[in-house]
Design a protein around this motif. Structure first.
Motif, short mmCIF file in Angstrom:
data_model
loop_
_atom_site.label_atom_id
_atom_site.label_comp_id
_atom_site.label_asym_id
_atom_site.label_seq_id
_atom_site.Cartn_x
_atom_site.Cartn_y
_atom_site.Cartn_z
N LEU A 1 -12.57 8.20 -8.71
CA LEU A 1 -12.44 7.69 -7.36
C LEU A 1 -11.17 8.12 -6.92
O LEU A 1 -10.93 8.74 -5.65
N ALA A 2 -9.96 8.06 -7.50
CA ALA A 2 -8.80 8.66 -7.15
C ALA A 2 -8.75 9.94 -6.78
O ALA A 2 -8.16 10.44 -5.82
N ASP B 1 -7.29 11.90 1.17
CA ASP B 1 -6.96 10.53 1.43
C ASP B 1 -6.06 10.00 0.26
O ASP B 1 -6.74 9.14 -0.55
N PHE B 2 -4.95 10.42 -0.01
CA PHE B 2 -4.05 10.09 -0.81
C PHE B 2 -3.82 8.67 -0.74
O PHE B 2 -3.72 8.06 -1.74
N ASP C 1 -3.21 3.46 -9.51
CA ASP C 1 -2.33 2.56 -9.73
C ASP C 1 -2.83 1.58 -10.77
O ASP C 1 -2.16 0.97 -11.85
N LYS C 2 -3.94 1.10 -10.38
CA LYS C 2 -4.93 0.10 -11.32
C LYS C 2 -5.09 0.87 -12.61
O LYS C 2 -4.90 0.30 -13.64
N ALA C 3 -5.32 2.16 -12.92
CA ALA C 3 -5.66 2.62 -14.14
C ALA C 3 -4.55 2.57 -14.93
O ALA C 3 -4.52 2.29 -16.03
N PHE C 4 -3.30 2.98 -14.22
CA PHE C 4 -2.21 2.96 -15.15
C PHE C 4 -1.82 1.36 -15.32
O PHE C 4 -1.31 1.04 -16.55
N PRO D 1 -4.18 3.66 -4.84
CA PRO D 1 -4.56 2.50 -5.47
C PRO D 1 -5.46 2.54 -6.65
O PRO D 1 -5.05 1.71 -7.53
N TYR D 2 -6.22 3.29 -6.81
CA TYR D 2 -7.21 3.36 -7.98
C TYR D 2 -6.22 3.92 -9.21
O TYR D 2 -6.36 3.42 -10.46
#
Length: 154
Positions: free
Chosen positions: A109-110, A118-119, A127-130, A124-125
Protein backbone atom coordinates in the motif's frame (compact mmCIF):
# COMPACT_ATOMS: atom_id res chain seq x y z
CA UNK A 1 -21.77 -23.20 -6.44
CA UNK A 2 -19.76 -23.82 -3.23
CA UNK A 3 -17.13 -21.21 -2.33
CA UNK A 4 -14.27 -23.65 -2.87
CA UNK A 5 -15.51 -24.45 -6.38
CA UNK A 6 -15.86 -20.73 -7.13
CA UNK A 7 -12.30 -20.12 -5.94
CA UNK A 8 -10.99 -23.02 -8.02
CA UNK A 9 -12.80 -21.71 -11.10
CA UNK A 10 -11.41 -18.24 -10.48
CA UNK A 11 -7.88 -19.56 -10.09
CA UNK A 12 -8.28 -21.51 -13.32
CA UNK A 13 -9.28 -18.27 -15.06
CA UNK A 14 -6.08 -16.66 -13.83
CA UNK A 15 -3.96 -19.65 -14.77
CA UNK A 16 -5.37 -19.60 -18.30
CA UNK A 17 -5.00 -15.85 -18.73
CA UNK A 18 -3.04 -15.01 -21.88
CA UNK A 19 -0.28 -13.07 -20.12
CA UNK A 20 0.16 -9.50 -18.96
CA UNK A 21 2.88 -8.72 -21.51
CA UNK A 22 1.49 -10.50 -24.55
CA UNK A 23 -2.17 -9.59 -24.05
CA UNK A 24 -2.72 -7.12 -21.21
CA UNK A 25 -6.36 -6.54 -22.11
CA UNK A 26 -7.15 -10.25 -22.20
CA UNK A 27 -5.36 -10.75 -18.91
CA UNK A 28 -7.23 -7.81 -17.40
CA UNK A 29 -10.52 -9.43 -18.42
CA UNK A 30 -9.42 -12.73 -16.82
CA UNK A 31 -8.42 -10.92 -13.62
CA UNK A 32 -11.76 -9.09 -13.48
CA UNK A 33 -13.68 -12.33 -14.08
CA UNK A 34 -11.69 -14.12 -11.37
CA UNK A 35 -12.37 -11.29 -8.92
CA UNK A 36 -16.07 -11.42 -9.74
CA UNK A 37 -16.15 -15.21 -9.27
CA UNK A 38 -14.22 -15.30 -5.97
CA UNK A 39 -13.82 -11.82 -4.48
CA UNK A 40 -12.92 -13.12 -1.02
CA UNK A 41 -10.27 -15.60 -2.10
CA UNK A 42 -6.76 -14.64 -1.04
CA UNK A 43 -5.03 -16.29 -3.99
CA UNK A 44 -7.30 -14.50 -6.46
CA UNK A 45 -6.60 -11.17 -4.73
CA UNK A 46 -2.85 -11.86 -4.78
CA UNK A 47 -3.03 -12.66 -8.48
CA UNK A 48 -4.99 -9.49 -9.17
CA UNK A 49 -2.59 -7.39 -7.10
CA UNK A 50 0.41 -8.80 -8.94
CA UNK A 51 -1.16 -8.17 -12.33
CA UNK A 52 -2.00 -4.56 -11.52
CA UNK A 53 1.36 -3.99 -9.81
CA UNK A 54 3.47 -5.41 -12.62
CA UNK A 55 1.51 -3.51 -15.25
CA UNK A 56 1.99 -0.30 -13.26
CA UNK A 57 -1.73 0.11 -12.64
CA UNK A 58 -1.13 1.19 -9.06
CA UNK A 59 -4.55 2.76 -8.48
CA UNK A 60 -6.11 -0.62 -9.30
CA UNK A 61 -3.56 -2.47 -7.16
CA UNK A 62 -4.52 -0.47 -4.05
CA UNK A 63 -7.93 -2.09 -3.43
CA UNK A 64 -6.36 -5.51 -3.92
CA UNK A 65 -3.69 -4.76 -1.30
CA UNK A 66 -6.36 -3.36 1.04
CA UNK A 67 -8.34 -6.58 0.76
CA UNK A 68 -5.21 -8.69 1.29
CA UNK A 69 -4.49 -6.64 4.42
CA UNK A 70 -8.03 -7.30 5.71
CA UNK A 71 -7.75 -11.03 5.00
CA UNK A 72 -4.39 -11.19 6.77
CA UNK A 73 -5.84 -9.28 9.74
CA UNK A 74 -8.65 -11.83 10.00
CA UNK A 75 -6.19 -14.69 9.88
CA UNK A 76 -4.10 -13.07 12.61
CA UNK A 77 -7.18 -12.15 14.63
CA UNK A 78 -6.03 -8.54 14.95
CA UNK A 79 -7.97 -5.30 14.63
CA UNK A 80 -9.60 -4.69 11.25
CA UNK A 81 -8.20 -1.14 11.26
CA UNK A 82 -4.47 -1.42 10.62
CA UNK A 83 -3.86 1.78 12.61
CA UNK A 84 -5.03 -0.03 15.77
CA UNK A 85 -2.68 -3.01 15.38
CA UNK A 86 0.34 -3.11 17.69
CA UNK A 87 3.57 -5.12 17.70
CA UNK A 88 2.32 -7.41 20.48
CA UNK A 89 -0.88 -8.34 18.62
CA UNK A 90 0.88 -11.03 16.54
CA UNK A 91 4.34 -12.46 15.91
CA UNK A 92 5.24 -9.94 13.22
CA UNK A 93 8.98 -10.65 13.39
CA UNK A 94 8.48 -14.42 13.06
CA UNK A 95 8.87 -16.13 9.71
CA UNK A 96 5.22 -17.12 9.47
CA UNK A 97 2.88 -16.68 6.51
CA UNK A 98 0.07 -14.53 7.95
CA UNK A 99 2.28 -11.95 9.73
CA UNK A 100 4.49 -11.73 6.65
CA UNK A 101 1.48 -11.27 4.39
CA UNK A 102 0.20 -8.52 6.68
CA UNK A 103 3.53 -6.67 6.59
CA UNK A 104 3.85 -7.10 2.83
CA UNK A 105 0.35 -5.69 2.32
CA UNK A 106 1.26 -2.61 4.38
CA UNK A 107 4.42 -2.12 2.31
CA UNK A 108 2.50 -2.71 -0.92
CA UNK A 109 0.00 0.00 0.00
CA UNK A 110 2.81 2.39 0.84
CA UNK A 111 4.56 1.64 -2.43
CA UNK A 112 1.45 2.01 -4.57
CA UNK A 113 0.48 5.32 -2.99
CA UNK A 114 4.03 6.62 -3.37
CA UNK A 115 4.13 5.56 -7.03
CA UNK A 116 0.88 7.47 -7.44
CA UNK A 117 2.66 10.52 -5.99
CA UNK A 118 0.75 10.45 -2.70
CA UNK A 119 3.64 10.18 -0.25
CA UNK A 120 1.54 11.62 2.56
CA UNK A 121 -0.93 8.78 2.24
CA UNK A 122 1.73 6.09 1.78
CA UNK A 123 4.03 7.04 4.66
CA UNK A 124 1.71 5.90 7.50
CA UNK A 125 1.65 2.40 6.05
CA UNK A 126 5.45 2.33 6.12
CA UNK A 127 5.50 3.70 9.65
CA UNK A 128 3.16 0.91 10.74
CA UNK A 129 5.29 -1.74 9.02
CA UNK A 130 8.37 -0.51 10.91
CA UNK A 131 6.44 -0.35 14.18
CA UNK A 132 5.28 -3.94 13.80
CA UNK A 133 8.60 -5.28 12.50
CA UNK A 134 11.60 -3.17 13.50
CA UNK A 135 13.87 -5.83 11.94
CA UNK A 136 12.52 -4.75 8.51
CA UNK A 137 12.72 -8.24 7.05
CA UNK A 138 11.00 -7.07 3.85
CA UNK A 139 13.42 -4.15 3.33
CA UNK A 140 10.82 -1.38 3.46
CA UNK A 141 13.66 1.02 4.26
CA UNK A 142 14.19 1.35 0.50
CA UNK A 143 10.80 3.07 0.25
CA UNK A 144 11.71 5.45 3.05
CA UNK A 145 14.86 6.42 1.19
CA UNK A 146 12.93 6.91 -2.04
CA UNK A 147 10.35 9.06 -0.23
CA UNK A 148 13.09 11.13 1.40
CA UNK A 149 14.77 11.68 -1.97
CA UNK A 150 11.47 12.80 -3.45
CA UNK A 151 10.93 15.25 -0.56
CA UNK A 152 14.39 16.70 -1.12
CA UNK A 153 13.61 17.23 -4.81
CA UNK A 154 10.52 19.31 -3.89
Amino acid sequence: MPLEDMANAALEMLANAPGARSDPEGTARAVEAALAAAPHDLDVRLGAYRFYFYTHRFAEAVPQAETILRIAAQRLNVAADWREVGPDDAEFTAAKTAPGLYLQALIALAYCYMRLGDFERGQPYLDKAFELDPTDRFAAIRLVRAAAAADEDD
